[in-house]
Scaffold this motif. Structure first.
Motif, PDB file in Angstrom:
ATOM      1  N   HIS A   1      -0.639   0.077 -11.092  1.00 27.21           N
ATOM      2  CA  HIS A   1      -1.730   0.478 -10.193  1.00 27.21           C
ATOM      3  C   HIS A   1      -2.219  -0.711  -9.368  1.00 27.21           C
ATOM      4  CE1 HIS A   1      -4.100  -1.128 -13.589  1.00 27.21           C
ATOM      5  NE2 HIS A   1      -5.021  -1.375 -12.676  1.00 27.21           N
ATOM      6  N   CYS A   2      -2.850  -0.392  -8.242  1.00 26.74           N
ATOM      7  CA  CYS A   2      -3.404  -1.413  -7.353  1.00 26.74           C
ATOM      8  C   CYS A   2      -4.708  -1.926  -7.957  1.00 26.74           C
ATOM      9  CB  CYS A   2      -3.654  -0.812  -5.976  1.00 26.74           C
ATOM     10  SG  CYS A   2      -4.634  -1.885  -4.899  1.00 26.74           S
ATOM     11  N   ILE A   3      -4.888  -3.248  -7.967  1.00 26.41           N
ATOM     12  CA  ILE A   3      -6.110  -3.794  -8.587  1.00 26.41           C
ATOM     13  C   ILE A   3      -7.326  -3.611  -7.681  1.00 26.41           C
ATOM     14  CG2 ILE A   3      -4.873  -5.494 -10.015  1.00 26.41           C
ATOM     15  CD1 ILE A   3      -5.869  -7.646  -8.014  1.00 26.41           C
ATOM     16  N   ASN A   4      -7.104  -3.197  -6.437  1.00 25.94           N
ATOM     17  CA  ASN A   4      -8.222  -2.977  -5.515  1.00 25.94           C
ATOM     18  C   ASN A   4      -8.600  -1.504  -5.409  1.00 25.94           C
ATOM     19  OD1 ASN A   4     -10.127  -3.461  -3.379  1.00 25.94           O
ATOM     20  ND2 ASN A   4      -8.544  -2.761  -1.945  1.00 25.94           N
ATOM     21  N   CYS A   5      -7.650  -0.656  -4.975  1.00 27.86           N
ATOM     22  CA  CYS A   5      -7.984   0.747  -4.704  1.00 27.86           C
ATOM     23  C   CYS A   5      -7.533   1.688  -5.823  1.00 27.86           C
ATOM     24  CB  CYS A   5      -7.394   1.192  -3.363  1.00 27.86           C
ATOM     25  SG  CYS A   5      -5.597   1.406  -3.395  1.00 27.86           S
ATOM     26  N   ALA A   6      -6.875   1.148  -6.850  1.00 29.78           N
ATOM     27  CA  ALA A   6      -6.446   1.922  -8.026  1.00 29.78           C
ATOM     28  C   ALA A   6      -5.339   2.936  -7.730  1.00 29.78           C
ATOM     29  CB  ALA A   6      -7.623   2.615  -8.714  1.00 29.78           C
TER      30      ALA A   6
ATOM     31  N   ARG B   1       2.870  -5.483  -3.327  1.00 34.25           N
ATOM     32  CA  ARG B   1       1.629  -5.130  -2.623  1.00 34.25           C
ATOM     33  C   ARG B   1       1.450  -3.632  -2.497  1.00 34.25           C
ATOM     34  NH1 ARG B   1      -1.801  -9.386  -2.234  1.00 34.25           N
ATOM     35  NH2 ARG B   1      -0.615 -11.278  -1.861  1.00 34.25           N
ATOM     36  N   CYS B   2       0.205  -3.211  -2.606  1.00 34.00           N
ATOM     37  CA  CYS B   2      -0.215  -1.830  -2.325  1.00 34.00           C
ATOM     38  C   CYS B   2      -0.283  -1.657  -0.808  1.00 34.00           C
ATOM     39  CB  CYS B   2      -1.590  -1.631  -2.956  1.00 34.00           C
ATOM     40  SG  CYS B   2      -2.356  -0.030  -2.624  1.00 34.00           S
ATOM     41  N   THR B   3      -0.343  -0.404  -0.339  1.00 31.41           N
ATOM     42  CA  THR B   3      -0.494  -0.176   1.101  1.00 31.41           C
ATOM     43  C   THR B   3      -1.816  -0.749   1.611  1.00 31.41           C
ATOM     44  OG1 THR B   3      -1.282   2.028   0.512  1.00 31.41           O
ATOM     45  CG2 THR B   3       0.993   1.869   1.284  1.00 31.41           C
ATOM     46  N   CYS B   4      -2.793  -0.931   0.723  1.00 30.03           N
ATOM     47  CA  CYS B   4      -4.091  -1.513   1.133  1.00 30.03           C
ATOM     48  C   CYS B   4      -4.000  -3.034   1.227  1.00 30.03           C
ATOM     49  CB  CYS B   4      -5.211  -1.089   0.174  1.00 30.03           C
ATOM     50  SG  CYS B   4      -5.300  -2.054  -1.347  1.00 30.03           S
ATOM     51  N   GLY B   5      -2.874  -3.615   0.840  1.00 30.69           N
ATOM     52  CA  GLY B   5      -2.682  -5.060   0.963  1.00 30.69           C
ATOM     53  C   GLY B   5      -2.924  -5.835  -0.317  1.00 30.69           C
TER      54      GLY B   5
END
Ligand SMILES: [Zn+2]
Length: 243
Positions: A124-129, A149-153
């Motif tokens: 999972h993304c550590i920012n947007c989950a 990287r997530c799509t949110c960066g």
């Protein structure tokens, strides 16, 4: 001593297994605590697989860990994983609690499974989950995208419990299970990583099957110092289990 274990298996009402790295060595996954072949012998595991290292040195964190973790994806369960799954199916075992993140109990068909240090199926993304498949991390890494990287960066991390992370919900669910048990079969765990190492103490009685001595050997009803594969091959024969 195996006959004593068989007797316990036949008489206990609520039995769980607790497994550690020692059962996966026979599938080719190194146990980082074994002398000589230890994966972590030259590095400090608490450092390299810690949340603080991932956040402060993400590139090095993934460089080191993804190379190891991606190897687990092609590994197959061995006799111990398969016998434990067969024991559950036959009603001897209520379920399996594992410290391993290698997915092998899952592949072997264990149903009531508590992966107390997480697993390498998802991330999972550590920012947007945002949720990802673990393969996405491996793919990005192999394409030279490090850290993944997530799509949110922001950084994507696998759903494993790193040193410094809080324990996952499976751990607390496993603890409740152990409190109900009248027998816990500890297999291939050196019982050195807390808080999992304390789980046997919550159970009425426990047996230990591990190549090396553990800190709880004195408290166990039976201790067998042998490879898990040999012991479980014998258990399967004595219980007439097909696996
Ligand atoms: Zn994100």
């Amino acid at each position: 001593m195996i006959d004593q274990v068989i007797q316990f298996l036949k008489s206990a009402q609520y039995i769980m297994a607790l497994t550690g790295a020692g059962i996966s060595t026979e599938s080719g996954i190194p146990d980082y605590r074994s002398k000589g072949i230890g994966l972590w012998e030259k590095v400090d595991p608490a450092e390299m697989a810690s949340i603080s290292y991932m956040l402060s040195n993400p590139k090095e964190f993934f460089e080191f860990n993804i190379r190891q973790w991606s190897k687990y994806m092609d590994v197959e369960p061995n006799i111990t994983h398969r016998v434990l799954a067969a024991m559950e199916k036959a009603g001897y075992l209520h379920g399996v609690i594992t410290q391993n993140i290698d997915n092998l109990h899952y592949k072997a068909g264990s149903k009531n499974l508590f992966e107390v240090h997480g697993h390498l199926r998802t991330a999972h993304c550590i920012n947007c989950a945002e949720k990802y498949n673990f393969k996405e991390l491996v793919m990005q890494f192999s394409e030279g995208i490090n850290p993944p990287r997530c799509t949110c960066g922001c950084l994507i991390r696998p759903d494993v419990v790193l040193f410094g992370d809080p324990m996952c919900s499976d751990f607390y669910r496993a603890l409740e299970q152990v409190k109900k048990c009248d027998l816990l079969i500890v297999v291939g765990s050196s019982l050195q990583v807390y808080p999992v190492a304390e789980l046997p103490l919550y159970c009425e009685k426990f047996v230990i099957i591990n190549q090396e001595p553990t800190p709880l050997d004195d408290r166990a009803e039976v201790v067998i110092h042998n490879t898990a594969g040999k012991v479980f091959d014998s258990i399967a024969h004595k219980l007439n289990l097909y696996y």
